[in-house]
Design an enzyme around this catalytic site. Structure first.
Site, PDB file in Angstrom:
ATOM      1  N   ASP A  68      -3.151  -4.910 -12.888  1.00  0.00           N
ATOM      2  CA  ASP A  68      -3.039  -4.010 -11.736  1.00  0.00           C
ATOM      3  C   ASP A  68      -1.998  -2.926 -12.032  1.00  0.00           C
ATOM      4  O   ASP A  68      -0.850  -3.018 -11.603  1.00  0.00           O
ATOM      5  CB  ASP A  68      -2.637  -4.873 -10.530  1.00  0.00           C
ATOM      6  CG  ASP A  68      -2.428  -4.083  -9.255  1.00  0.00           C
ATOM      7  OD1 ASP A  68      -2.873  -2.922  -9.186  1.00  0.00           O
ATOM      8  OD2 ASP A  68      -1.821  -4.641  -8.319  1.00  0.00           O
TER       9      ASP A  68
ATOM     10  N   GLN B 145       2.665  -7.938   5.096  1.00  0.00           N
ATOM     11  CA  GLN B 145       1.273  -7.519   5.250  1.00  0.00           C
ATOM     12  C   GLN B 145       0.972  -7.340   6.732  1.00  0.00           C
ATOM     13  O   GLN B 145       1.470  -8.085   7.570  1.00  0.00           O
ATOM     14  CB  GLN B 145       0.321  -8.579   4.651  1.00  0.00           C
ATOM     15  CG  GLN B 145       0.459  -8.775   3.151  1.00  0.00           C
ATOM     16  CD  GLN B 145      -0.188  -7.646   2.345  1.00  0.00           C
ATOM     17  OE1 GLN B 145      -0.599  -6.628   2.887  1.00  0.00           O
ATOM     18  NE2 GLN B 145      -0.248  -7.829   1.034  1.00  0.00           N
TER      19      GLN B 145
ATOM     20  N   LYS C 171      -2.892   0.561 -11.770  1.00  0.00           N
ATOM     21  CA  LYS C 171      -3.236   1.731 -10.920  1.00  0.00           C
ATOM     22  C   LYS C 171      -3.026   3.058 -11.643  1.00  0.00           C
ATOM     23  O   LYS C 171      -2.202   3.896 -11.237  1.00  0.00           O
ATOM     24  CB  LYS C 171      -2.413   1.725  -9.633  1.00  0.00           C
ATOM     25  CG  LYS C 171      -2.614   0.490  -8.766  1.00  0.00           C
ATOM     26  CD  LYS C 171      -1.882   0.631  -7.445  1.00  0.00           C
ATOM     27  CE  LYS C 171      -2.037  -0.566  -6.535  1.00  0.00           C
ATOM     28  NZ  LYS C 171      -1.336  -1.783  -6.992  1.00  0.00           N
ATOM     29  N   LEU C 172      -3.797   3.288 -12.689  1.00  0.00           N
ATOM     30  CA  LEU C 172      -3.620   4.516 -13.475  1.00  0.00           C
ATOM     31  C   LEU C 172      -4.016   5.771 -12.688  1.00  0.00           C
ATOM     32  O   LEU C 172      -4.949   5.740 -11.878  1.00  0.00           O
ATOM     33  CB  LEU C 172      -4.445   4.447 -14.768  1.00  0.00           C
ATOM     34  CG  LEU C 172      -3.753   3.740 -15.938  1.00  0.00           C
ATOM     35  CD1 LEU C 172      -3.552   2.263 -15.671  1.00  0.00           C
ATOM     36  CD2 LEU C 172      -4.537   3.936 -17.220  1.00  0.00           C
ATOM     37  N   HIS C 173      -3.310   6.863 -12.936  1.00  0.00           N
ATOM     38  CA  HIS C 173      -3.593   8.160 -12.290  1.00  0.00           C
ATOM     39  C   HIS C 173      -2.962   9.252 -13.157  1.00  0.00           C
ATOM     40  O   HIS C 173      -1.754   9.446 -13.135  1.00  0.00           O
ATOM     41  CB  HIS C 173      -2.986   8.169 -10.880  1.00  0.00           C
ATOM     42  CG  HIS C 173      -3.372   9.357 -10.060  1.00  0.00           C
ATOM     43  ND1 HIS C 173      -3.022   9.494  -8.736  1.00  0.00           N
ATOM     44  CD2 HIS C 173      -4.081  10.471 -10.372  1.00  0.00           C
ATOM     45  CE1 HIS C 173      -3.497  10.642  -8.264  1.00  0.00           C
ATOM     46  NE2 HIS C 173      -4.137  11.248  -9.242  1.00  0.00           N
ATOM     47  N   ASP C 174      -3.794   9.935 -13.940  1.00  0.00           N
ATOM     48  CA  ASP C 174      -3.289  10.992 -14.826  1.00  0.00           C
ATOM     49  C   ASP C 174      -4.471  11.884 -15.184  1.00  0.00           C
ATOM     50  O   ASP C 174      -5.556  11.736 -14.623  1.00  0.00           O
ATOM     51  CB  ASP C 174      -2.642  10.355 -16.074  1.00  0.00           C
ATOM     52  CG  ASP C 174      -1.544  11.232 -16.675  1.00  0.00           C
ATOM     53  OD1 ASP C 174      -1.749  12.466 -16.782  1.00  0.00           O
ATOM     54  OD2 ASP C 174      -0.498  10.692 -17.054  1.00  0.00           O
TER      55      ASP C 174
ATOM     56  N   ARG D 295      -3.975 -14.391   4.434  1.00  0.00           N
ATOM     57  CA  ARG D 295      -2.976 -15.381   4.836  1.00  0.00           C
ATOM     58  C   ARG D 295      -3.659 -16.596   5.472  1.00  0.00           C
ATOM     59  O   ARG D 295      -4.664 -16.437   6.171  1.00  0.00           O
ATOM     60  CB  ARG D 295      -2.013 -14.777   5.877  1.00  0.00           C
ATOM     61  CG  ARG D 295      -1.069 -13.724   5.309  1.00  0.00           C
ATOM     62  CD  ARG D 295      -0.090 -14.334   4.326  1.00  0.00           C
ATOM     63  NE  ARG D 295       0.853 -13.397   3.746  1.00  0.00           N
ATOM     64  CZ  ARG D 295       0.667 -12.724   2.606  1.00  0.00           C
ATOM     65  NH1 ARG D 295      -0.474 -12.829   1.920  1.00  0.00           N
ATOM     66  NH2 ARG D 295       1.617 -11.937   2.134  1.00  0.00           N
TER      67      ARG D 295
ATOM     68  N   ARG E 148       2.185 -14.505  -2.218  1.00  0.00           N
ATOM     69  CA  ARG E 148       3.209 -15.398  -1.666  1.00  0.00           C
ATOM     70  C   ARG E 148       2.712 -16.664  -0.985  1.00  0.00           C
ATOM     71  O   ARG E 148       3.386 -17.697  -1.117  1.00  0.00           O
ATOM     72  CB  ARG E 148       4.138 -14.589  -0.748  1.00  0.00           C
ATOM     73  CG  ARG E 148       5.032 -13.665  -1.567  1.00  0.00           C
ATOM     74  CD  ARG E 148       5.583 -12.534  -0.748  1.00  0.00           C
ATOM     75  NE  ARG E 148       4.546 -11.586  -0.377  1.00  0.00           N
ATOM     76  CZ  ARG E 148       4.758 -10.501   0.353  1.00  0.00           C
ATOM     77  NH1 ARG E 148       5.970 -10.248   0.808  1.00  0.00           N
ATOM     78  NH2 ARG E 148       3.770  -9.674   0.626  1.00  0.00           N
TER      79      ARG E 148
ATOM     80  N   LYS F 288      -3.432 -12.036 -11.393  1.00  0.00           N
ATOM     81  CA  LYS F 288      -3.169 -10.597 -11.372  1.00  0.00           C
ATOM     82  C   LYS F 288      -1.776 -10.357 -11.935  1.00  0.00           C
ATOM     83  O   LYS F 288      -0.802 -10.957 -11.497  1.00  0.00           O
ATOM     84  CB  LYS F 288      -3.239 -10.049  -9.945  1.00  0.00           C
ATOM     85  CG  LYS F 288      -2.944  -8.553  -9.851  1.00  0.00           C
ATOM     86  CD  LYS F 288      -3.232  -8.010  -8.474  1.00  0.00           C
ATOM     87  CE  LYS F 288      -2.084  -8.047  -7.529  1.00  0.00           C
ATOM     88  NZ  LYS F 288      -0.989  -7.097  -7.831  1.00  0.00           N
TER      89      LYS F 288
ATOM     90  N   ASP G  66       3.394 -12.066  -9.019  1.00  0.00           N
ATOM     91  CA  ASP G  66       4.464 -11.063  -8.903  1.00  0.00           C
ATOM     92  C   ASP G  66       5.814 -11.687  -9.274  1.00  0.00           C
ATOM     93  O   ASP G  66       6.691 -11.863  -8.422  1.00  0.00           O
ATOM     94  CB  ASP G  66       4.477 -10.480  -7.480  1.00  0.00           C
ATOM     95  CG  ASP G  66       3.213  -9.678  -7.183  1.00  0.00           C
ATOM     96  OD1 ASP G  66       2.705  -9.000  -8.105  1.00  0.00           O
ATOM     97  OD2 ASP G  66       2.724  -9.734  -6.051  1.00  0.00           O
TER      98      ASP G  66
ATOM     99  N   THR H 237      -2.523   1.027   1.070  1.00  0.00           N
ATOM    100  CA  THR H 237      -2.399   0.531   2.451  1.00  0.00           C
ATOM    101  C   THR H 237      -1.023   0.852   3.034  1.00  0.00           C
ATOM    102  O   THR H 237      -0.815   0.737   4.231  1.00  0.00           O
ATOM    103  CB  THR H 237      -2.661  -0.989   2.506  1.00  0.00           C
ATOM    104  OG1 THR H 237      -1.975  -1.605   1.432  1.00  0.00           O
ATOM    105  CG2 THR H 237      -4.131  -1.296   2.402  1.00  0.00           C
TER     106      THR H 237
HETATM  107  O1  C5P Z   1       2.136 -11.804  -1.641  1.00  0.00           O
HETATM  108  P1  C5P Z   1       0.893 -11.116  -1.175  1.00  0.00           P
HETATM  109  O2  C5P Z   1      -0.259 -12.071  -0.884  1.00  0.00           O
HETATM  110  O3  C5P Z   1       1.144 -10.165  -0.037  1.00  0.00           O
HETATM  111  O4  C5P Z   1       0.441 -10.270  -2.448  1.00  0.00           O
HETATM  112  C1  C5P Z   1      -0.607  -9.325  -2.403  1.00  0.00           C
HETATM  113  C2  C5P Z   1      -0.704  -8.607  -3.718  1.00  0.00           C
HETATM  114  O5  C5P Z   1      -1.687  -7.593  -3.613  1.00  0.00           O
HETATM  115  C3  C5P Z   1       0.579  -7.925  -4.163  1.00  0.00           C
HETATM  116  O6  C5P Z   1       0.617  -7.992  -5.600  1.00  0.00           O
HETATM  117  C4  C5P Z   1       0.398  -6.497  -3.701  1.00  0.00           C
HETATM  118  O7  C5P Z   1       1.096  -5.588  -4.511  1.00  0.00           O
HETATM  119  C5  C5P Z   1      -1.113  -6.312  -3.888  1.00  0.00           C
HETATM  120  N1  C5P Z   1      -1.718  -5.262  -3.061  1.00  0.00           N
HETATM  121  C6  C5P Z   1      -1.637  -5.250  -1.671  1.00  0.00           C
HETATM  122  N2  C5P Z   1      -2.227  -4.241  -0.969  1.00  0.00           N
HETATM  123  C7  C5P Z   1      -2.886  -3.261  -1.599  1.00  0.00           C
HETATM  124  C8  C5P Z   1      -2.986  -3.263  -2.997  1.00  0.00           C
HETATM  125  C9  C5P Z   1      -2.379  -4.289  -3.703  1.00  0.00           C
HETATM  126  O8  C5P Z   1      -1.053  -6.159  -1.088  1.00  0.00           O
HETATM  127  N3  C5P Z   1      -3.491  -2.330  -0.895  1.00  0.00           N
END
Ligand code: C5P
Length: 233
Positions: free
Chosen positions: A59, A190, A61-64, A181, A211, A32, A10, A119
């Site tokens: 990533d 999260q 996330k298409l929706h159309d 984590r 992260r 990713k 990211d 989520t």
């Molecule tokens: O930094 P972190 O470990 O929280 O990154 C998790 C990655 O997973 C981020 O790119 C976040 O956008 C993605 N993600 C998420 N939860 C979801 C779908 C995608 O944390 N339900």
């Protein structure tokens, strides 16, 4: 099926992502690429990272409508990505069209994974704004089953839901799980988190970790530790 760790890259621009990937010297982690980096740098960033030898989960996330998603997936598939995703809320017709678009002339295609409910969407908002009266967990499982029936390879979910998804959709249906984590690291934003070992025990096929690796003082050793804990070797 091979389990793996996918690093959520990211970053806001190519300089930052290449600085990060360069620190891995010989290693080629599965990465990713999300909307921020893709929209900032365009398809070229995918080609460049692929040319360096990394597997890529795109990533977006298409929706159309089905026809639009089919054509967009054809373009993404030609980028030689390894995995991509869409919203199961687009319906089975959209998911089937996506698979058609993704399938290359030689019959190969990237893995296609569905987002069930984000989520960030809690049960109250789902009921009150989306007018979905079924409970959150039941909705997630129903969308996962729709994805499976449409021929998709798996879903993005919390490691805490991975066991239930496997029970409903079969062991071969992939679970790609963020929310991981180390036991001694920050949760950040999260909420429903597990450690890499717990994610393995719960049935995750791919953990998506951002992260704890990208913001670590030593990202390469954080990656190595995370992969080792997830694979259990
Ligand atoms: O930094 P972190 O470990 O929280 O990154 C998790 C990655 O997973 C981020 O790119 C976040 O956008 C993605 N993600 C998420 N939860 C979801 C779908 C995608 O944390 N339900």
């Amino acid at each position: 099926m091979a389990k793996d760790l996918i690093i959520a890259c990211d970053f806001s621009d190519r300089e930052a992502v290449f600085r990060f990937l360069d620190s891995f010297s010989g290693k080629k982690p599965f990465v990713k690429i999300g909307m921020e980096l893709f929209y900032a740098e365009g398809p070229r960033i995918v080609r460049e990272i692929k040319a360096r030898g990394h597997k890529i989960f795109l990533d977006l996330k298409l929706h159309d409508i089905p026809n639009t998603v089919k054509k967009a997936m054809k373009v993404l598939s030609a980028l030689d990505i390894d995995m991509c995703n869409l919203h199961a809320a687009g319906t089975s017709a959209m998911m089937a069209a996506a698979l058609e678009g993704l399938t290359r002339p030689d019959g190969t295609r990237p893995l296609l994974i569905a987002v069930t409910q984000l989520t960030s969407t809690g049960e109250a908002r789902m009921r009150n704004e989306l007018l979905i009266g079924t409970g959150l967990e039941e909705t997630v499982m129903h969308y996962a089953l729709n994805a499976k029936s449409a021929g998709l390879d798996g879903v993005v979910c919390s490691p805490l839901e991975a066991g239930a998804v496997k029970a409903r959709c079969g062991a071969a249906f992939l679970t790609v799980t963020p929310g991981v984590r180390f036991k001694d690291s920050e949760a950040d934003d999260q909420v429903r988190i597990t450690t890499p070992e717990q994610a393995r025990a719960l049935g995750s096929d791919y953990i998506v970790v951002g992260r704890p690796i990208t913001a670590a003082d030593d990202p390469v050793s954080a990656y190595t530790r995370c992969l080792k804990e997830f694979l259990g070797d």
